[in-house]
Each structure stands twice: as structure tokens, then as C-alpha cells.
Design a protein around this motif. Structure first.
Motif, short mmCIF file in Angstrom:
data_model
loop_
_atom_site.label_atom_id
_atom_site.label_comp_id
_atom_site.label_asym_id
_atom_site.label_seq_id
_atom_site.Cartn_x
_atom_site.Cartn_y
_atom_site.Cartn_z
N ARG A 5 0.84 -1.19 0.00
CA ARG A 5 0.00 0.00 0.00
C ARG A 5 0.88 1.25 0.00
NH1 ARG A 5 -5.20 -0.14 1.35
NH2 ARG A 5 -5.10 1.62 2.80
N PHE A 6 0.41 2.26 -0.71
CA PHE A 6 1.20 3.48 -0.88
C PHE A 6 0.42 4.67 -0.34
CE2 PHE A 6 2.64 0.49 -4.05
CZ PHE A 6 4.02 0.55 -3.89
N GLY A 7 1.07 5.41 0.57
CA GLY A 7 0.43 6.53 1.21
C GLY A 7 1.17 7.83 1.00
N LEU A 8 0.53 8.91 1.46
CA LEU A 8 1.11 10.25 1.48
C LEU A 8 0.96 10.82 2.88
CD1 LEU A 8 -0.36 11.65 -1.85
CD2 LEU A 8 2.07 11.30 -1.40
N ASP A 9 1.97 11.56 3.33
CA ASP A 9 1.93 12.17 4.67
C ASP A 9 2.18 13.67 4.58
OD1 ASP A 9 1.55 9.69 5.85
OD2 ASP A 9 3.67 9.41 6.34
N THR A 10 1.56 14.40 5.49
CA THR A 10 1.81 15.83 5.62
C THR A 10 1.68 16.23 7.09
OG1 THR A 10 1.07 18.06 5.02
CG2 THR A 10 -0.62 16.35 5.13
N ILE A 47 -3.74 8.48 3.43
CA ILE A 47 -3.27 9.83 3.73
C ILE A 47 -3.02 9.92 5.23
CG2 ILE A 47 -5.64 10.73 3.95
CD1 ILE A 47 -2.73 12.73 2.44
N GLY A 48 -1.89 10.48 5.61
CA GLY A 48 -1.55 10.64 7.02
C GLY A 48 -1.27 12.09 7.33
N ARG A 307 4.00 -1.23 3.35
CA ARG A 307 3.50 0.13 3.16
C ARG A 307 4.67 1.09 2.94
NH1 ARG A 307 -0.90 2.56 6.04
NH2 ARG A 307 -0.76 4.83 5.87
N PHE A 308 4.49 2.01 2.01
CA PHE A 308 5.45 3.09 1.81
C PHE A 308 4.68 4.40 1.83
CE2 PHE A 308 7.60 6.34 -0.56
CZ PHE A 308 8.92 6.24 -0.14
N ASP A 309 5.07 5.33 2.71
CA ASP A 309 4.44 6.65 2.78
C ASP A 309 5.45 7.72 2.39
OD1 ASP A 309 2.15 5.46 3.68
OD2 ASP A 309 2.09 6.49 5.62
N LEU A 310 5.07 8.56 1.45
CA LEU A 310 5.89 9.68 1.02
C LEU A 310 5.42 10.95 1.72
CD1 LEU A 310 8.08 10.52 -1.22
CD2 LEU A 310 6.09 11.37 -2.50
N LYS A 311 6.31 11.60 2.47
CA LYS A 311 5.95 12.89 3.06
C LYS A 311 6.12 13.95 1.96
CE LYS A 311 6.66 16.27 6.69
NZ LYS A 311 6.88 17.45 5.81
N TYR A 312 4.99 14.31 1.37
CA TYR A 312 5.02 15.14 0.17
C TYR A 312 5.09 16.63 0.50
CZ TYR A 312 0.12 16.25 1.12
OH TYR A 312 -1.03 16.69 1.69
#
Length: 343
Positions: A5-10, A47-48, A307-312
Motif C-alpha cells: 500500500r502506498f500513502g502520502l503524509d503531511t 493519507i496521514g 507500506r510506503f508513505d511519502l511525506k510530500y
């Protein structure tokens, strides 16, 4: 390899507008909701939003922002990056996220952490001398609350519970992770309590974290749990070309690193450090879709991630640039990574 699963963080980083002026906290939060809605539309899995209590970041109440995002989305998982459990109450926190899970149709998850900043401790009346015991005791209590059965618990950091029940009940349980910076003690503690492990890799290459992943899996087995997921969180930015992505990302990363560095005694951020972190032994995922996809795929394979989360969002990077990065992440990077992984 199981599907990743692929996420995004801010963190709700305070950005600069087209006029070069600082955007208000309120507008930043509204922008985060728009960014999450786009992420849902282009197929991002999660989304995180992080919790902070300082001038650089606008989000101090993640679950409220996530509830707003829930009303604008249909499928994306809604989580934190991280929730500062040490300075919160586990019972109230669990009930808030159980409520979020209800209004979102079962899409809530929480990543618990001690936080890399300490502002919340004096703000909410906690003593930093209790840093370790606050987290240990509250993590234990939260794990018991996840059973959604009456809890009897006693510790030193809050009132004891005797057969206490919490409401509302979720329909399928609440997914929970612990954010780990990379100490063996944190890895074992996460496994002991039965949480997924989210590694914050914000400096250096992913390969050096492989021993922690192996330790986690061994510990999970020794504690008698079923297999638990491992994810990573790392900063990055995507644009149409490598040169464009680097040109857009650097000013925000420089501003953020220098602000924090002045507080912690770090040397000034530099182009050399930026370039080092772009390479195979660095933690930045900045570049064109193909460049970022290759690096993510290597990280996933190296660590065996779920899981991989990119802090965009990184420092003062503008809203329009982040929207384009999100679009490319969902429409190009994630499909490329899945192809590279053979999914």
C-alpha cells in the motif's frame, strides 16, 4: 511479495503563496483537505496527517482534519503521522478515532508516537522527565483498548481503570501502528504490544534499517503474534523532470531543516547534503516519476515493506507544486512501482 500500500503524509507544513508570503494556518488546513481529495481521486491508498504544536505546522488536531477529509473522499485510508500519544489520553484518543472510523466507513487508522518535537509536553502539563514512562504506559493501555472489551488497568501516569468500557465500538477494529525512529528498544516494544511498525527514515539509506525489520519480525514471532506489517515514511517531491523536482523541493527543505537545525544545533542545510540524500544511500525521494518509482521499489524490496508513505509536504513548498506531485504519485509513480515489484 504481497501487495504493497502506498500513502502520502503531511504535517500541514506552512507554505508560501505565489506572492512569496506566508500562507495562513487556516488556508493551509483547507489546502490539506484539497490535497487529500486529489490523492483519493488518483488512487493513493492512504493519507496521514501529523500532530504538531508549533509555528511551522498548522495541524494540531489530526482527527478533525481527517473527518473533513472523510467527507470529501470515498476510499483512501485516513491516518496520522504521528499522533503524540505521550501527551494525550489513550481513552479519549481511542474514542475519537473510533468515531472517525464510523463516519469514514471503516477507513481510520492511527500511527502512535512520542513525537520528534516536545512542545506538547509543557503545553498539556506533562513533565519531560516522564518521557519514557508516559509512552510505555499509554501504549500498553491503548493496546488493551483496541480489544474493545472492558479494561482493567493501573499505571503511574493517569487514573486506574476498573472494568472500564469505551464507546463507540468499531465495526472491524482500529488499525494501529507505532512510529519508530530506529532504536532496538522501540522496535521490540512495538512488537510486544502487537502494533504495526512505521519506520521514520528521514536520513540515510533504507538498507541500514534492515536489521530493525528483522528484529521486529523475530520479536513478533517470539511474542506469539500473527505477522504484523512494516512501513516506512520518508520525504520527497515529484515533478515532470528530475531538475524541476530538485529545483522546487530544495528551498522548502532548506528552510525547514534550518529552522529545526537552529533549535537542535545542526549545521546549515546545504546543496551537498541535499544531493547526498537524493542518492541510493539517502532518504529523499525527489525527482521525475521514473526516478522516484525506482527508488521506492528498491526500498520496498530491501525492507520487505507492506507500506510506503511519502511525506510530500516539505517546508515552504507551494500548494500547486504539491498538487502536481500528488497527481504524479498516484497516476504514474504507484503504477510504475507495482510493475517493478511484479505485482
Amino acid at each position: 511479495m504481497a501487495a504493497v500500500r502506498f500513502g502520502l503524509d503531511t504535517f500541514g507544513d506552512i507554505t508560501l503563496g505565489p506572492d512569496g508570503q506566508r500562507v495562513s494556518d487556516a488556508q493551509t488546513i483547507r489546502d490539506v483537505v484539497e490535497q487529500a481529495a486529489l490523492a483519493d481521486e488518483v488512487g493513493v491508498d492512504a493519507i496521514g496527517v501529523g500532530e504538531h504544536h508549533r509555528r511551522d505546522f498548522a495541524i494540531s488536531s489530526p482527527e478533525i482534519v481527517l473527518a473533513a477529509i472523510a467527507s470529501r473522499t470515498t476510499r483512501i485510508s485516513l491516518g496520522t503521522a504521528v499522533t503524540v500519544l505521550s501527551s494525550d489520553d489513550p481513552v479519549r484518543l481511542y474514542e475519537r478515532f473510533a468515531t472517525l472510523d464510523a463516519v469514514s466507513g471503516g477507513r481510520a487508522e492511527v500511527i502512535l508516537g512520542r513525537g520528534s518535537f516536545i512542545e506538547s509536553f509543557p503545553l498539556f502539563g506533562f513533565d519531560l522527565h516522564d518521557y519514557e514512562v508516559l509512552f510505555e504506559e499509554k501504549l500498553d493501555l491503548f493496546a488493551q483498548l483496541r480489544t474493545e472489551r472492558p479494561v482493567t488497568w493501573q499505571g503511574t501516569t493517569r487514573a486506574a481503570l476498573d472494568g472500564a468500557d469505551v464507546f463507540p465500538k468499531t465495526e472491524n477494529g482500529l488499525r494501529a501502528w507505532v512510529g519508530v525512529g530506529g532504536s532496538p528498544e522501540s522496535v521490540v516494544r512495538t512488537a510486544r504490544h502487537g502494533y504495526g511498525m512505521m519506520l521514520a527514515i528521514i536520513g540515510g539509506g533504507a538498507a541500514r534499517f534492515r536489521p530493525y525489520v528483522d528484529l521486529f519480525h523475530r520479536s513478533v514471532s517470539e511474542f506469539g503474534h500473527d505477522a504484523l506489517p512494516v512501513g516506512t515514511h520518508s520525504p520527497g517531491h515529484i515533478a515532470d523532470t528530475d531538475d524541476q523536482a530538485q529545483a522546487e523541493a530544495y528551498p522548502g527543505l532548506e528552510a525547514l531543516n534550518n529552522t529545526i537545525g537552529r533549535e537542535r544545533g545542526w549545521p546549515p542545510y546545504s546543496r551537498l547534503r541535499f544531493q547526498q540524500e537524493l542518492g541510493a544511500d539517502g532518504a529523499l525521494y525527489v525527482g521525475s516519476p521514473a526516478t522516484v518509482a525506482r527508488k521506492i521499489a528498491t526500498t520496498v524490496k530491501t525492507l520487505g515493506l507492506s507500506r510506503f508513505d511519502l511525506k510530500y509536504a516539505n517546508g515552504t513548498l507551494g500548494h500547486d507544486q504539491m498538487m502536481r506531485s500528488i497527481e504524479l504519485y498516484g497516476t504514474q509513480v504507484i503504477p510504475m512501482v507495482r510493475d517493478l515489484l511484479g505485482e
